[in-house]
Design a protein around this motif. Structure first.
Motif, PDB file in Angstrom:
ATOM      1  N   LEU A  17       0.818  -1.218   0.000  1.00 47.80           N
ATOM      2  CA  LEU A  17       0.000   0.000   0.000  1.00 47.80           C
ATOM      3  C   LEU A  17       0.853   1.269   0.000  1.00 47.80           C
ATOM      4  O   LEU A  17       0.505   2.246  -0.676  1.00 47.80           O
ATOM      5  CB  LEU A  17      -0.966  -0.008   1.191  1.00 47.80           C
ATOM      6  N   VAL A  18       1.942   1.264   0.744  1.00 41.99           N
ATOM      7  CA  VAL A  18       2.848   2.427   0.739  1.00 41.99           C
ATOM      8  C   VAL A  18       3.379   2.653  -0.677  1.00 41.99           C
ATOM      9  O   VAL A  18       3.353   3.783  -1.193  1.00 41.99           O
ATOM     10  CB  VAL A  18       4.012   2.247   1.747  1.00 41.99           C
ATOM     11  N   ALA A  19       3.845   1.589  -1.313  1.00 38.35           N
ATOM     12  CA  ALA A  19       4.396   1.711  -2.671  1.00 38.35           C
ATOM     13  C   ALA A  19       3.340   2.210  -3.649  1.00 38.35           C
ATOM     14  O   ALA A  19       3.623   3.095  -4.481  1.00 38.35           O
ATOM     15  CB  ALA A  19       4.960   0.366  -3.127  1.00 38.35           C
ATOM     16  N   TRP A  20       2.135   1.659  -3.579  1.00 40.09           N
ATOM     17  CA  TRP A  20       1.078   2.089  -4.488  1.00 40.09           C
ATOM     18  C   TRP A  20       0.661   3.524  -4.219  1.00 40.09           C
ATOM     19  O   TRP A  20       0.426   4.288  -5.159  1.00 40.09           O
ATOM     20  CB  TRP A  20      -0.126   1.163  -4.391  1.00 40.09           C
ATOM     21  N   ALA A  21       0.547   3.920  -2.947  1.00 38.96           N
ATOM     22  CA  ALA A  21       0.172   5.294  -2.617  1.00 38.96           C
ATOM     23  C   ALA A  21       1.211   6.269  -3.187  1.00 38.96           C
ATOM     24  O   ALA A  21       0.860   7.312  -3.755  1.00 38.96           O
ATOM     25  CB  ALA A  21       0.028   5.474  -1.103  1.00 38.96           C
ATOM     26  N   GLN A  22       2.487   5.917  -3.070  1.00 35.62           N
ATOM     27  CA  GLN A  22       3.543   6.768  -3.616  1.00 35.62           C
ATOM     28  C   GLN A  22       3.431   6.842  -5.139  1.00 35.62           C
ATOM     29  O   GLN A  22       3.528   7.918  -5.724  1.00 35.62           O
ATOM     30  CB  GLN A  22       4.922   6.250  -3.198  1.00 35.62           C
ATOM     31  N   GLU A  23       3.232   5.706  -5.772  1.00 36.72           N
ATOM     32  CA  GLU A  23       3.104   5.655  -7.229  1.00 36.72           C
ATOM     33  C   GLU A  23       1.929   6.499  -7.714  1.00 36.72           C
ATOM     34  O   GLU A  23       2.011   7.147  -8.755  1.00 36.72           O
ATOM     35  CB  GLU A  23       2.930   4.199  -7.686  1.00 36.72           C
ATOM     36  N   LEU A  24       0.837   6.494  -6.954  1.00 32.32           N
ATOM     37  CA  LEU A  24      -0.372   7.235  -7.331  1.00 32.32           C
ATOM     38  C   LEU A  24      -0.305   8.716  -6.920  1.00 32.32           C
ATOM     39  O   LEU A  24      -1.226   9.471  -7.215  1.00 32.32           O
ATOM     40  CB  LEU A  24      -1.599   6.565  -6.702  1.00 32.32           C
ATOM     41  N   GLY A  25       0.773   9.105  -6.232  1.00 34.47           N
ATOM     42  CA  GLY A  25       0.924  10.497  -5.813  1.00 34.47           C
ATOM     43  C   GLY A  25       0.156  10.845  -4.551  1.00 34.47           C
ATOM     44  O   GLY A  25      -0.070  12.017  -4.267  1.00 34.47           O
ATOM     45  N   TYR A  26      -0.235   9.855  -3.781  1.00 31.23           N
ATOM     46  CA  TYR A  26      -0.963  10.072  -2.526  1.00 31.23           C
ATOM     47  C   TYR A  26       0.035  10.134  -1.376  1.00 31.23           C
ATOM     48  O   TYR A  26       0.096   9.251  -0.526  1.00 31.23           O
ATOM     49  CB  TYR A  26      -1.977   8.950  -2.279  1.00 31.23           C
ATOM     50  N   ASP A  27       0.818  11.196  -1.363  1.00 30.35           N
ATOM     51  CA  ASP A  27       1.916  11.283  -0.408  1.00 30.35           C
ATOM     52  C   ASP A  27       1.446  11.323   1.046  1.00 30.35           C
ATOM     53  O   ASP A  27       2.079  10.715   1.919  1.00 30.35           O
ATOM     54  CB  ASP A  27       2.799  12.490  -0.716  1.00 30.35           C
ATOM     55  N   ASP A  28       0.344  12.025   1.327  1.00 33.15           N
ATOM     56  CA  ASP A  28      -0.179  12.075   2.700  1.00 33.15           C
ATOM     57  C   ASP A  28      -0.621  10.688   3.154  1.00 33.15           C
ATOM     58  O   ASP A  28      -0.343  10.276   4.281  1.00 33.15           O
ATOM     59  CB  ASP A  28      -1.353  13.053   2.809  1.00 33.15           C
ATOM     60  N   ALA A  29      -1.285   9.970   2.272  1.00 32.44           N
ATOM     61  CA  ALA A  29      -1.721   8.608   2.590  1.00 32.44           C
ATOM     62  C   ALA A  29      -0.509   7.702   2.773  1.00 32.44           C
ATOM     63  O   ALA A  29      -0.474   6.888   3.706  1.00 32.44           O
ATOM     64  CB  ALA A  29      -2.637   8.077   1.491  1.00 32.44           C
ATOM     65  N   ALA A  30       0.480   7.842   1.904  1.00 32.19           N
ATOM     66  CA  ALA A  30       1.689   7.008   2.002  1.00 32.19           C
ATOM     67  C   ALA A  30       2.361   7.207   3.355  1.00 32.19           C
ATOM     68  O   ALA A  30       2.828   6.245   3.969  1.00 32.19           O
ATOM     69  CB  ALA A  30       2.656   7.337   0.862  1.00 32.19           C
ATOM     70  N   SER A  31       2.392   8.437   3.829  1.00 35.64           N
ATOM     71  CA  SER A  31       3.007   8.737   5.125  1.00 35.64           C
ATOM     72  C   SER A  31       2.256   8.045   6.271  1.00 35.64           C
ATOM     73  O   SER A  31       2.872   7.462   7.165  1.00 35.64           O
ATOM     74  CB  SER A  31       3.032  10.251   5.338  1.00 35.64           C
ATOM     75  N   LEU A  32       0.933   8.096   6.236  1.00 28.66           N
ATOM     76  CA  LEU A  32       0.128   7.433   7.272  1.00 28.66           C
ATOM     77  C   LEU A  32       0.297   5.913   7.215  1.00 28.66           C
ATOM     78  O   LEU A  32       0.448   5.256   8.248  1.00 28.66           O
ATOM     79  CB  LEU A  32      -1.351   7.797   7.103  1.00 28.66           C
ATOM     80  N   LEU A  33       0.288   5.374   6.011  1.00 27.00           N
ATOM     81  CA  LEU A  33       0.454   3.928   5.843  1.00 27.00           C
ATOM     82  C   LEU A  33       1.847   3.490   6.278  1.00 27.00           C
ATOM     83  O   LEU A  33       2.014   2.418   6.858  1.00 27.00           O
ATOM     84  CB  LEU A  33       0.178   3.534   4.388  1.00 27.00           C
ATOM     85  N   ARG A  34       2.850   4.325   6.022  1.00 28.20           N
ATOM     86  CA  ARG A  34       4.233   4.030   6.444  1.00 28.20           C
ATOM     87  C   ARG A  34       4.315   3.954   7.963  1.00 28.20           C
ATOM     88  O   ARG A  34       5.021   3.114   8.516  1.00 28.20           O
ATOM     89  CB  ARG A  34       5.176   5.097   5.877  1.00 28.20           C
ATOM     90  N   GLN A  35       3.578   4.833   8.675  1.00 31.34           N
ATOM     91  CA  GLN A  35       3.575   4.781  10.141  1.00 31.34           C
ATOM     92  C   GLN A  35       3.018   3.440  10.629  1.00 31.34           C
ATOM     93  O   GLN A  35       3.563   2.841  11.557  1.00 31.34           O
ATOM     94  CB  GLN A  35       2.747   5.938  10.712  1.00 31.34           C
ATOM     95  N   ASN A  36       1.948   2.968   9.986  1.00 32.36           N
ATOM     96  CA  ASN A  36       1.397   1.656  10.359  1.00 32.36           C
ATOM     97  C   ASN A  36       2.409   0.560  10.064  1.00 32.36           C
ATOM     98  O   ASN A  36       2.613  -0.336  10.884  1.00 32.36           O
ATOM     99  CB  ASN A  36       0.089   1.385   9.611  1.00 32.36           C
ATOM    100  N   LEU A  37       3.050   0.639   8.902  1.00 29.28           N
ATOM    101  CA  LEU A  37       4.060  -0.354   8.528  1.00 29.28           C
ATOM    102  C   LEU A  37       5.191  -0.376   9.555  1.00 29.28           C
ATOM    103  O   LEU A  37       5.613  -1.452  10.002  1.00 29.28           O
ATOM    104  CB  LEU A  37       4.605  -0.062   7.130  1.00 29.28           C
ATOM    105  N   ASP A  38       5.662   0.785   9.947  1.00 23.20           N
ATOM    106  CA  ASP A  38       6.745   0.854  10.935  1.00 23.20           C
ATOM    107  C   ASP A  38       6.323   0.237  12.267  1.00 23.20           C
ATOM    108  O   ASP A  38       7.113  -0.469  12.913  1.00 23.20           O
ATOM    109  CB  ASP A  38       7.204   2.302  11.138  1.00 23.20           C
ATOM    110  N   ASP A  39       5.073   0.481  12.687  1.00 25.97           N
ATOM    111  CA  ASP A  39       4.558  -0.133  13.915  1.00 25.97           C
ATOM    112  C   ASP A  39       4.547  -1.655  13.803  1.00 25.97           C
ATOM    113  O   ASP A  39       4.872  -2.360  14.765  1.00 25.97           O
ATOM    114  CB  ASP A  39       3.128   0.337  14.218  1.00 25.97           C
ATOM    115  N   GLU A  40       4.157  -2.162  12.635  1.00 30.11           N
ATOM    116  CA  GLU A  40       4.104  -3.620  12.433  1.00 30.11           C
ATOM    117  C   GLU A  40       5.503  -4.220  12.504  1.00 30.11           C
ATOM    118  O   GLU A  40       5.704  -5.271  13.122  1.00 30.11           O
ATOM    119  CB  GLU A  40       3.438  -3.976  11.104  1.00 30.11           C
TER     120      GLU A  40
END
Length: 166
Positions: free
Chosen positions: A123-146
């Motif tokens: 999801l982080v990779a796809w959000a970045q590819e789609l230009g959803y930088d704010d979403a990518a940042s939030l998803l990255r925080q979840n990924l880091d927690d995992e």
């Protein structure tokens, strides 16, 4: 599995996977209290309790991601997480209480973490590819927690629980 039909763009696939991980997080919220209750090791219990609080935050972040995407948060059934949780429940039912059960809980929790790491990484990779930088940042925080939760479980297993179970 209730699958969205005719996914024809990365954006639609991204949305579907958001719905998938949202469902997974909701199921994890339901299953973690049982793992906490069954755990005997205090550090394992507190690690799982911490991850329960993190999971509540993950749900909030996902709801924010949906909002950024102009959508209401929606879940689609995820047979993968259902299977992982069902297997964890089955295993816990077969193992006697004590250190061996704690080792089984760790193994089951890590299976959940690895599934989430896979989904959030995509999801982080796809959000970045789609230009959803704010979403990518939030998803990255979840990924880091995992990743952090997986490392905590790994450390607990290696430091003491697996040894005591043996």
């Amino acid at each position: 599995m209730a699958m969205m039909t005719n996914i024809s763009s990365l954006d639609e696939l991204y949305t579907h996977q958001l719905q998938d991980i949202y469902y997974a997080e909701m199921q994890i919220l339901k299953s973690l209290p049982k793992m906490i209750e069954n755990a005997r090791n205090d550090r394992l219990k507190s690690g799982l309790e911490k991850h329960l609080r993190e999971t509540e935050t993950h749900v909030e972040r996902l709801e924010e991601v949906f909002s950024l995407h102009g959508e209401k948060a929606k879940a689609v059934e995820c047979p993968a997480i259902d299977g992982i949780i069902e297997e964890a429940d089955h295993l816990a039912g077969e193992v006697e209480e004590g250190d061996v059960l704690d080792a089984a809980i760790i193994a089951s929790a890590q299976a959940v973490e690895h599934y989430e790491i896979t989904r959030y990484g995509t999801l982080v990779a796809w959000a970045q590819e789609l230009g959803y930088d704010d979403a990518a940042s939030l998803l990255r925080q979840n990924l880091d927690d995992e990743y952090g939760a997986d490392q905590t479980l790994n450390d607990l297993a290696q430091e003491r629980i697996n040894r005591r179970a043996g």
